[in-house]
Design an enzyme around this catalytic site. Structure first.
Site, PDB file in Angstrom:
ATOM      1  N   ALA A 137      14.758 -39.214   8.038  1.00  0.00           N
ATOM      2  CA  ALA A 137      13.684 -38.273   7.886  1.00  0.00           C
ATOM      3  C   ALA A 137      12.234 -38.572   7.645  1.00  0.00           C
ATOM      4  O   ALA A 137      11.926 -39.219   7.154  1.00  0.00           O
ATOM      5  CB  ALA A 137      14.311 -36.997   7.086  1.00  0.00           C
ATOM      6  N   GLY A 142      18.308 -40.543   7.486  1.00  0.00           N
ATOM      7  CA  GLY A 142      18.603 -39.532   8.619  1.00  0.00           C
ATOM      8  C   GLY A 142      18.880 -40.179  10.053  1.00  0.00           C
ATOM      9  O   GLY A 142      19.380 -39.832  10.798  1.00  0.00           O
ATOM     10  N   GLU A 155      22.289 -41.483   9.958  1.00  0.00           N
ATOM     11  CA  GLU A 155      22.950 -40.281  10.129  1.00  0.00           C
ATOM     12  C   GLU A 155      23.194 -39.850  11.568  1.00  0.00           C
ATOM     13  O   GLU A 155      24.162 -39.215  11.972  1.00  0.00           O
ATOM     14  CB  GLU A 155      22.568 -39.041   9.243  1.00  0.00           C
ATOM     15  CG  GLU A 155      22.910 -39.286   7.753  1.00  0.00           C
ATOM     16  CD  GLU A 155      22.140 -38.164   6.894  1.00  0.00           C
ATOM     17  OE1 GLU A 155      20.778 -38.193   7.053  1.00  0.00           O
ATOM     18  OE2 GLU A 155      22.708 -37.615   6.140  1.00  0.00           O
ATOM     19  N   GLU A 165      18.464 -42.475   0.739  1.00  0.00           N
ATOM     20  CA  GLU A 165      17.878 -41.052   0.238  1.00  0.00           C
ATOM     21  C   GLU A 165      17.751 -41.123  -1.468  1.00  0.00           C
ATOM     22  O   GLU A 165      17.015 -40.707  -2.027  1.00  0.00           O
ATOM     23  CB  GLU A 165      18.570 -40.002   0.523  1.00  0.00           C
ATOM     24  CG  GLU A 165      18.461 -39.853   2.259  1.00  0.00           C
ATOM     25  CD  GLU A 165      19.616 -40.457   2.966  1.00  0.00           C
ATOM     26  OE1 GLU A 165      19.822 -41.487   2.676  1.00  0.00           O
ATOM     27  OE2 GLU A 165      19.635 -39.878   4.439  1.00  0.00           O
TER      28      GLU A 165
HETATM   29  N1  3HC Z   1       9.040 -40.868   6.802  1.00  0.00           N
HETATM   30  C1  3HC Z   1       7.279 -41.043   6.917  1.00  0.00           C
HETATM   31  N2  3HC Z   1       6.740 -42.119   6.858  1.00  0.00           N
HETATM   32  C2  3HC Z   1       7.598 -43.148   6.568  1.00  0.00           C
HETATM   33  C3  3HC Z   1       8.822 -43.189   6.361  1.00  0.00           C
HETATM   34  C4  3HC Z   1       9.612 -42.062   6.560  1.00  0.00           C
HETATM   35  N3  3HC Z   1      10.966 -41.946   6.510  1.00  0.00           N
HETATM   36  N4  3HC Z   1       9.191 -44.584   6.286  1.00  0.00           N
HETATM   37  C5  3HC Z   1       8.131 -45.072   6.203  1.00  0.00           C
HETATM   38  N5  3HC Z   1       7.085 -44.567   6.313  1.00  0.00           N
HETATM   39  C6  3HC Z   1       5.722 -44.748   6.537  1.00  0.00           C
HETATM   40  C7  3HC Z   1       5.064 -45.586   5.413  1.00  0.00           C
HETATM   41  O1  3HC Z   1       4.540 -44.475   4.567  1.00  0.00           O
HETATM   42  C8  3HC Z   1       3.823 -46.302   6.008  1.00  0.00           C
HETATM   43  O2  3HC Z   1       2.751 -45.535   6.193  1.00  0.00           O
HETATM   44  P1  3HC Z   1       1.471 -46.250   6.042  1.00  0.00           P
HETATM   45  O3  3HC Z   1       1.224 -47.124   6.964  1.00  0.00           O
HETATM   46  O4  3HC Z   1       0.630 -44.868   6.461  1.00  0.00           O
HETATM   47  O5  3HC Z   1       1.133 -46.413   4.580  1.00  0.00           O
HETATM   48  C9  3HC Z   1       4.684 -46.709   7.284  1.00  0.00           C
HETATM   49  O6  3HC Z   1       5.698 -45.987   7.469  1.00  0.00           O
HETATM   50  C10 3HC Z   1       5.152 -48.223   7.283  1.00  0.00           C
HETATM   51  O7  3HC Z   1       6.209 -48.163   6.001  1.00  0.00           O
HETATM   52  P2  3HC Z   1       6.128 -49.557   5.275  1.00  0.00           P
HETATM   53  O8  3HC Z   1       4.742 -49.873   4.741  1.00  0.00           O
HETATM   54  O9  3HC Z   1       7.014 -49.125   4.004  1.00  0.00           O
HETATM   55  O10 3HC Z   1       6.806 -50.589   6.128  1.00  0.00           O
HETATM   56  P3  3HC Z   1       7.909 -51.545   5.924  1.00  0.00           P
HETATM   57  O11 3HC Z   1       7.734 -52.467   7.264  1.00  0.00           O
HETATM   58  O12 3HC Z   1       7.417 -52.263   4.763  1.00  0.00           O
HETATM   59  O13 3HC Z   1       9.017 -50.891   5.547  1.00  0.00           O
HETATM   60  C11 3HC Z   1      10.926 -49.374   5.823  1.00  0.00           C
HETATM   61  C12 3HC Z   1       9.671 -50.055   6.831  1.00  0.00           C
HETATM   62  C13 3HC Z   1      12.092 -50.344   5.743  1.00  0.00           C
HETATM   63  C14 3HC Z   1      11.339 -48.456   6.905  1.00  0.00           C
HETATM   64  C15 3HC Z   1      10.253 -48.688   4.902  1.00  0.00           C
HETATM   65  O14 3HC Z   1       9.117 -47.917   5.162  1.00  0.00           O
HETATM   66  C16 3HC Z   1      11.400 -47.708   4.258  1.00  0.00           C
HETATM   67  O15 3HC Z   1      12.203 -48.092   3.542  1.00  0.00           O
HETATM   68  N6  3HC Z   1      11.046 -46.126   4.403  1.00  0.00           N
HETATM   69  C17 3HC Z   1      11.981 -45.128   3.867  1.00  0.00           C
HETATM   70  C18 3HC Z   1      13.039 -45.007   4.406  1.00  0.00           C
HETATM   71  C19 3HC Z   1      13.945 -43.891   3.964  1.00  0.00           C
HETATM   72  O16 3HC Z   1      13.878 -43.703   2.621  1.00  0.00           O
HETATM   73  N7  3HC Z   1      14.825 -43.052   4.517  1.00  0.00           N
HETATM   74  C20 3HC Z   1      15.386 -42.099   4.371  1.00  0.00           C
HETATM   75  C21 3HC Z   1      14.317 -40.645   4.210  1.00  0.00           C
HETATM   76  S1  3HC Z   1      14.971 -39.265   3.369  1.00  0.00           S
HETATM   77  C22 3HC Z   1      16.253 -38.955   4.750  1.00  0.00           C
HETATM   78  O17 3HC Z   1      16.349 -39.609   5.779  1.00  0.00           O
HETATM   79  C23 3HC Z   1      16.723 -37.519   4.591  1.00  0.00           C
HETATM   80  C24 3HC Z   1      17.903 -37.216   5.306  1.00  0.00           C
HETATM   81  O18 3HC Z   1      19.445 -37.681   4.876  1.00  0.00           O
HETATM   82  C25 3HC Z   1      18.371 -35.706   5.541  1.00  0.00           C
END
Ligand code: 3HC
Ligand code: NAI
Length: 695
Positions: free
Chosen positions: A63, A102, A105, A125
């Site tokens: 998400a 997400g 998912e 998450e």
């Molecule tokens: N939403 C918004 N922005 C995100 C994001 C997300 N889910 N994931 C990454 N970004 C952004 C980062 O903030 C960063 O922004 P910036 O360049 O402005 O600083 C950019 O994307 C690149 O991210 P990284 O620097 O972390 O890049 P990497 O290549 O090192 O890693 C990644 C990529 C493995 C995808 C890592 O960013 C990550 O782990 N992201 C989070 C994943 C996550 O937690 N997903 C679950 C979200 S909650 C959800 O899905 C709820 C659902 O169940 C309803």
């Protein structure tokens, strides 16, 4: 504005592509596009099967976290996924990069999943203080069983494509061209008239036993102390096991919303962004050229030097390690080898990797061998004369453009730089002990440090697996400067009547891994003692007054290493045990100083130990030693084990209320006149405006 999601057709297969850099997060536009493209594909009679895939580097990584905390914009992700699951035509997710949260998912809402061999899939998450809130906790167990689902959802770590295949999460692993593989898979589904495979209709495979949830909860209780999300994740999976699908989804939603609104998740999301933000130094052009760092030298093979060298060897960077005496060099190398062998014993690296890493560390006794290195990190004794001798030598032998860094924890980096003819190339790289383990690196910018040196060292931090935070020059930099204030307050609280164990328990209960006194026992009480004694000799007027901890050191109680410090320790056991001898020393100290002990409440301990740090943090910001409150937060999370679910000292202060803290600090200052309690101007200003540090 064009939609980030598009549909095109490859013969009778519809291909839905998501293009929303950098990580194809499922923001409102993507959700809307996914919904619209599916409807178009279903309405198109020529399309017999649908593929969903991500463009650029990844399948959706979750998400859009930036939308959390804002009013929700339709369509909601769970609704979109339900529509995919209800599709009358087979839907296949084609996954590359990282299908996370997400994103995974969405893939679970499809009938089949095809993944590139390099892909990773996960539900992280929990690391944001959340649970998978778009059906993940209900669908994943139906595919992989309860135990594997608990591992993935509560642990939050992604699995590689091959492991996902073994679990049954992925139907086919493709090497080479993902789309080609997915098209072939879809063709097969069409040709064989394979049935739709809606996960909501599947029974949960295997029998994990009725007590599986209680067992799992027990197994994580210690590690996840204070976190809310892991336990909610377990409850949601339990709902999958016990309730019909629809009701399970509803239970998941309730638990998700509860977490989303919790202070713990707000803090964990703050840390996620803060950790990425610290790399972006305000005022430093992101296109600043970097210097090449291919070889490194470390001066000193003691406690810190050895750990620092390991970081570079771990990253495949050759590192020379210099000592004054052969004996010290051999001792340092033996410690490194033992560390690596212990890691190998735990199965984290192979015996071959031990040798590869040892081979990257080249011992030397001669400065003349350092002429070609790109970076030197000095980690010799904490003494200005020794630092002067080392930096004069480095200035003599190192090539122009080499970066000269010091790991000093208390000395003036500008003075150290002045021992060279190239202060623009000098900065601090303050590692934390054990340097091969702790993720924090305080990078200290000197008065004359060049921008490209800063940019290079900040990049390098990430390359060696550290979180680098840029700070300015002052005694103790950010972390230790705040820590010393807390320690002094903890000692004063004991002077006045608290027991060391009461003080430690209050901070442990707040979520720290240990209290201030257990921490000083771990670090060694003699370290602080020596610094205080030095100050008493050099600057008696400003030196700290003697206190009961000096007497402990003089009685040979140095901490864990002598099995006696503020607490007692049994052989081979790190559990602090209150000591009657220490109680006696404290009582004697009080009576010698005419102190009548009083009962001190836990609340007073919490306020004095924490507020003093908030005030110091605010002063640090005021002086520009740290650029932003989030820099201070990241330092406390990665350097001192500050509980992630409280977001860091400054974020915690916002949650308590800056005005409330300011008023208490002012009150204590009025009562005591102690300069440490003089409210910082920044704090006063924020309190006046009704603002917080981060908001
Ligand atoms: N939403 C918004 N922005 C995100 C994001 C997300 N889910 N994931 C990454 N970004 C952004 C980062 O903030 C960063 O922004 P910036 O360049 O402005 O600083 C950019 O994307 C690149 O991210 P990284 O620097 O972390 O890049 P990497 O290549 O090192 O890693 C990644 C990529 C493995 C995808 C890592 O960013 C990550 O782990 N992201 C989070 C994943 C996550 O937690 N997903 C679950 C979200 S909650 C959800 O899905 C709820 C659902 O169940 C309803
Ligand atoms: P240490 O005493 O374990 O190691 C210092 C090493 O430097 C010794 O092996 C010594 O032989 C060597 N050495 C001394 N003079 C030298 C010289 N002229 N040339 C080459 N080698 C020389 O000390 P430690 O704990 O590793 O500290 C080193 C530096 O790191 C200090 O500046 C300290 O303030 C800083 N530091 C220490 C931390 C800790 O927790 N120990 C944490 C962060 C920084």
């Amino acid at each position: 504005m064009s939609s980030p999601v598009s549909l095109c057709r490859d013969n009778d297969i519809g291909v839905i592509r998501i293009h929303y850099p950098p990580v194809n997060a499922l923001g409102q536009g993507v959700r809307e596009g996914l919904q619209r493209c599916l409807q178009e594909a279903l309405a198109d009679d020529q399309i017999k099967a649908v593929i969903v895939t991500g463009e650029g580097k990844t399948f959706p990584a979750g998400a859009d976290i930036r939308e959390f905390g804002k009013p929700p914009q339709p369509p909601a992700l769970p609704d979109v996924i339900n529509e995919y699951e209800a599709s009358s035509k087979p839907v296949i997710a084609a996954i590359h990069g990282t299908a996370l949260g997400g994103g995974l998912e969405v893939a679970l809402g499809c009938d089949y999943r095809v993944a590139l061999d390099s892909a990773r899939l996960g539900l992280p998450e929990v690391k944001l203080g959340l649970l998978p809130g778009a059906g993940g906790t209900q669908r994943l167990p139906r595919l992989v069983g309860i135990e594997a689902a608990l591992d993935m959802i509560v642990g939050g770590n992604p699995v590689k494509a091959a492991a996902a295949k073994a679990l049954g999460l992925v139907d086919e692993v493709v090497s080479g061209d993902l789309l080609e593989g997915a098209l072939a898979f879809a063709r097969n589904v069409i040709d064989e008239k394979a049935p739709l495979r809606r996960l909501c209709d599947l029974p949960i495979p295997g029998d994990s036993g009725a007590d599986v949830f209680a067992r799992f909860e027990q197994s994580i209780a210690r590690r996840q102390r204070g976190f809310k999300a892991p336990f909610h994740c377990i409850k949601a999976v339990q709902a999958a096991a016990e309730l019909p699908f629809e009701q399970g989804l509803q239970r998941e939603r309730e638990l998700f919303v509860e977490l989303l609104l919790s202070p713990e998740s707000a803090a964990q999301r703050h840390v996620f962004f803060a950790e990425r933000e610290v790399a972006k130094v305000p005022g430093l052009d992101k296109d600043t050229p970097r210097r090449d760092i291919n070889t490194v030298a470390v001066i000193g093979a003691g406690t810190m030097g050895g750990g620092i060298a390991m970081n570079f060897a771990n990253a495949g960077i050759p590192v020379k390690m210099l000592e004054v005496k052969q004996e010290a060099l051999e001792k340092g190398l033996a410690v490194i080898r033992r560390n690596y062998e212990n890691t190998a014993k735990k199965g984290r690296i192979t015996a071959e990797q031990v040798e590869q890493r040892m081979a990257l560390i080249q011992p030397t006794l001669s400065y003349d061998e350092l002429g070609d290195v790109d970076l030197v990190i000095e980690a010799v004794f904490e003494n200005m004369d020794v630092k002067k001798a080392v930096f004069s030598e480095l200035d003599r032998v190192c090539k122009p453009g080499a970066i000269l860094a010091t790991n000093t924890s208390t000395l003036d980096v500008d003075r150290i730089a002045s021992f060279t003819q190239r202060p623009q190339d000098v900065m601090g790289m303050h590692f934390f002990s054990p340097a091969n383990v702790m993720k924090l690196l305080e990078n200290v910018r000197g008065e004359k440090t060049a921008d490209d040196v800063i940019a290079t060292v900040m990049d390098l931090s990430r390359r060696i697996g550290k979180v680098g935070v840029l700070v300015g020059v002052c005694h103790g930099f950010v972390g230790n400067r705040m820590l010393h204030k807390r320690q002094a307050e903890a000692i004063k609280l004991v002077n006045e009547g608290a027991s060391p164990q009461q003080v430690d328990k209050v901070l442990f209960d707040l979520g720290f891994p240990m209290g201030p006194f257990a921490m000083s026992d771990l670090a060694g009480m003699d370290v602080g003692y020596r610094i205080r004694e030095e100050l008493r000799k050099e600057d008696p007027a400003n030196a700290p007054a003697r206190n009961w901890t000096d007497e402990l050191v003089e009685a040979g109680r140095l901490g864990q290493k002598t099995q006696a410090g503020v607490f007692d320790y049994k052989e081979g056991d790190r559990t602090p045990v209150p000591s009657p001898d220490v109680d006696g020393i404290i009582e004697q100290y009080r009576s010698d100083n005419g102190i009548t002990p009083r009962a001190i409440s836990d609340q007073e301990i919490l306020e004095r130990c924490m507020y003093v740090m908030v005030n110091e943090g605010a002063k640090i910001l005021e002086e520009g030693i740290a650029a932003r409150p989030l820099d201070v937060d990241v330092i406390w999370i990665y350097g001192y084990g500050f509980p992630v679910y409280r977001g860091g000292v400054m974020f915690w202060a916002d949650q308590v209320g800056v005005k409330k803290i300011h008023d208490k600090i002012s009150e204590i200052y009025q009562q005591t006149g102690d300069p440490v309690w003089k409210p910082s101007a920044r704090l006063a200003e924020l309190a006046e405006q009704g603002k917080g540090f981060n908001r």
